[in-house]
Enzyme design. Structure first.
Site, mmCIF file in Angstrom:
data_model
loop_
_atom_site.group_PDB
_atom_site.id
_atom_site.type_symbol
_atom_site.label_atom_id
_atom_site.label_comp_id
_atom_site.label_asym_id
_atom_site.label_seq_id
_atom_site.Cartn_x
_atom_site.Cartn_y
_atom_site.Cartn_z
ATOM 1 N N THR A 157 -9.007 3.485 27.740
ATOM 2 C CA THR A 157 -8.484 4.378 26.707
ATOM 3 C C THR A 157 -9.078 5.763 26.938
ATOM 4 O OG1 THR A 157 -8.096 4.566 24.323
ATOM 5 C CG2 THR A 157 -10.304 3.908 24.992
ATOM 6 N N SER B 140 -22.113 -14.847 11.445
ATOM 7 C CA SER B 140 -21.471 -13.661 10.884
ATOM 8 C C SER B 140 -21.476 -13.716 9.356
ATOM 9 C CB SER B 140 -20.031 -13.608 11.428
ATOM 10 O OG SER B 140 -19.308 -12.540 10.878
ATOM 11 N N LYS C 245 -17.331 8.941 8.877
ATOM 12 C CA LYS C 245 -17.617 8.899 7.440
ATOM 13 C C LYS C 245 -18.608 10.027 7.121
ATOM 14 C CE LYS C 245 -15.508 4.479 7.115
ATOM 15 N NZ LYS C 245 -15.545 3.022 7.253
ATOM 16 N N HIS D 251 -21.697 2.695 6.785
ATOM 17 C CA HIS D 251 -21.788 3.323 5.461
ATOM 18 C C HIS D 251 -23.199 3.796 5.131
ATOM 19 C CE1 HIS D 251 -17.662 2.637 4.308
ATOM 20 N NE2 HIS D 251 -17.766 1.512 5.001
ATOM 21 N N ARG E 190 0.821 -1.209 0.000
ATOM 22 C CA ARG E 190 0.000 0.000 0.000
ATOM 23 C C ARG E 190 0.854 1.259 0.000
ATOM 24 N NH1 ARG E 190 -3.702 -3.224 3.709
ATOM 25 N NH2 ARG E 190 -5.735 -3.131 2.669
ATOM 26 N N THR F 204 -8.880 -6.689 1.039
ATOM 27 C CA THR F 204 -10.109 -5.920 1.242
ATOM 28 C C THR F 204 -11.242 -6.484 0.384
ATOM 29 O OG1 THR F 204 -8.711 -4.000 1.669
ATOM 30 C CG2 THR F 204 -11.040 -3.567 1.284
HETATM 31 C C1 LIG Z 1 -14.763 2.133 8.141
HETATM 32 C C2 LIG Z 1 -15.539 0.988 8.709
HETATM 33 C C3 LIG Z 1 -15.562 0.748 10.078
HETATM 34 C C4 LIG Z 1 -14.642 1.465 11.013
HETATM 35 O O1 LIG Z 1 -15.043 2.752 11.257
HETATM 36 P P1 LIG Z 1 -13.946 3.837 11.673
HETATM 37 O O2 LIG Z 1 -14.717 4.870 12.377
HETATM 38 O O3 LIG Z 1 -13.291 4.295 10.409
HETATM 39 O O4 LIG Z 1 -12.955 3.131 12.560
HETATM 40 C C5 LIG Z 1 -16.429 -0.203 10.579
HETATM 41 N N1 LIG Z 1 -17.239 -0.903 9.764
HETATM 42 C C6 LIG Z 1 -17.218 -0.724 8.433
HETATM 43 C C7 LIG Z 1 -18.124 -1.539 7.581
HETATM 44 C C8 LIG Z 1 -16.353 0.205 7.860
HETATM 45 O O5 LIG Z 1 -16.299 0.351 6.544
#
Ligand SMILES: *Cc1c(COP(=O)(O)O)cnc(C)c1O
Length: 425
Positions: free
Chosen positions: A276, A136, A247, A216, A21, A362
């Site tokens: 954390t 799953s 996102k 998403h 990458r 991926t």
């Molecule tokens: C990006 C992603 C995550 C993780 O979310 P982040 O906030 O970027 O850590 C979890 N599930 C799916 C399906 C993703 O695409």
């Protein structure tokens, strides 16, 4: 012992599989989405980003930027501690209330990322249930797979969105046994959507719990941005709704929402939540501003859907191999890791268009692709430029078109419509 050699060997392995990458060094330009400055080989140039997950450009929305600036000005930068030890800042408490409301659930819990929310959420829930069996979906995100793995409980993988397979696995388990079905609403590499209602029906029939990743979809679907579960009126049929703030909401962090007892249990037992530092107030404030905006405004959602459709139509109309997608995601099949990387490099170097190649692991080998994410600010003109740049790239590199012809064969009758590349090579 030459320790370094092992790391070098590991990297060579990735190179050999053509999946090393390379990150693009970007500086996004607030107010001019999707434009960004790209730095490479000692030069800086302006490019168009076509693969951002800041789907609705909320990361550059004036209300969101102001919220972040004001909170940082008033409360400083970091949270100053874990949730338990001084880190529970007021904006974060407000954010959790906002999120619970967004999904119509009694309670919500925020984590430092969506990845951590899945890993900690799934593993803790499954671990707290006696002799739990996890079901799953085979295409679940890496963060969910980590959650399943960390739980240490028995798991069964069902074929992607395959209700018959899921039912057969549910049927073969004892009805009284604890079961957790984990799946996504929008699968982001293919852009398809899970049969949520049918999965909820199966969960009822076989006495299982349900956990959905709406990463998403939140912000982008449903009248208030509550995701596909809101759009389809199914939020109350799913036990746990998980999402990200990174996102469509344009900030950072992840969360789960669910019943009071479940959320309280995860809060009390998940190491990835407890040990954390809490999310900083500035990020929490910005996320809340973004969620509130998208709760009342559908302008961004509608423009995104429109431009995604225009992009699909334009690319498919030009003979490019657009993979079928029910969502805002536009995957373009390349089918070879080296070609995929070469296409991405050529688009960036010659056309100032940035689309990161998506290779194994991926996506499955042989389905390497360019994953395009049009947003409300990808204008018709930018879409035309994208189409022409892709045609030039497909032709020049000999990548198969939708009708199976490779670019070389198709070159003669397509080259006429192409733009002249900015530089040679
Ligand atoms: C990006 C992603 C995550 C993780 O979310 P982040 O906030 O970027 O850590 C979890 N599930 C799916 C399906 C993703 O695409």
């Amino acid at each position: 012992m030459n320790y370094q050699r092992f790391f070098e060997d590991a990297i060579s392995q990735v190179h050999a599989e053509k999946r090393y990458r390379v990150f693009a060094n970007l500086e996004r330009i607030a107010g001019r989405f999707p434009r960004a400055v790209w730095r490479a080989n000692g030069t800086a140039s302006e490019i168009t980003v076509w693969c951002s997950n800041d789907y609705l450009c909320m990361g550059q929305h004036p209300d969101v930027i102001t919220a972040m600036q004001q909170a940082a000005g008033r409360m400083g930068t970091g949270a100053g501690g874990t949730r338990n030890i001084s880190g529970t800042n007021h904006p974060l408490v407000e954010l959790e209330i906002e999120l619970a409301e967004l999904h119509n659930k009694p309670s919500a819990l925020v984590f430092t990322s969506g990845f951590v929310s899945n890993e900690a959420g799934i593993s803790t829930i499954a671990r707290l249930l006696p002799n739990c069996l996890i079901l799953s979906d085979e295409l679940n995100h890496s963060s969910m797979i980590e959650g399943v793995r960390r739980s240490g409980v028995e798991k069964k993988i069902f074929r992607h969105n395959d209700l018959e397979h899921l039912e057969s696995l549910l049927k073969s388990a004892d009805k009284e046994r604890a079961k957790l079905i984990v799946f996504e609403s929008v699968y982001s590499m293919d852009g398809d959507i899970a049969p949520i209602k049918e999965i909820a029906d199966l969960a009822d029939r076989y006495n299982a719990m349900t956990y959905i990743d709406e990463v998403h979809a939140v912000g982008m679907y449903g009248a208030h941005g509550g995701g596909i579960t809101e759009r389809e009126g199914l939020a109350d049929r799913i036990d746990v709704i998980e999402g990200t703030l990174a996102k469509a909401f344009g900030t950072l962090g992840g969360y789960i929402t669910g019943s009071r007892a479940l959320i309280d249990a995860v809060r009390s037992y998940a190491p990835g939540f407890i040990f954390t530092t809490a999310l900083p107030p500035a990020i929490a404030s910005a996320a809340t501003a973004s969620i509130r905006h998208l709760k009342k405004s559908s302008v961004e959602r509608e423009a995104q859907q429109k431009q995604a459709q225009v992009t699909k139509d334009e690319l498919a109309g030009a003979g490019l191999p657009v993979m079928p997608s029910d969502t805002h995601i536009v995957p373009l099949l390349v089918g070879d890791p080296e070609l995929c990387k070469a296409a991405s490099d050529r688009l960036l170097d010659m056309h100032g268009i940035y689309i990161q190649p998506i290779n194994y692991p991926t996506v499955p080998r042989g389905t390497e692709r360019l994953r395009i994410t049009p947003g409300p600010y990808h204008t018709d003109q930018l879409i035309d430029e994208l189409r022409d740049a892709l045609l030039e790239t497909w032709t020049e590199l000999g990548i198969p078109f939708a009708d199976g012809r490779s670019g070389e064969v198709a070159k003669s009758d397509r080259i006429i419509s192409l733009v002249v590349p900015k530089s040679g090579g």
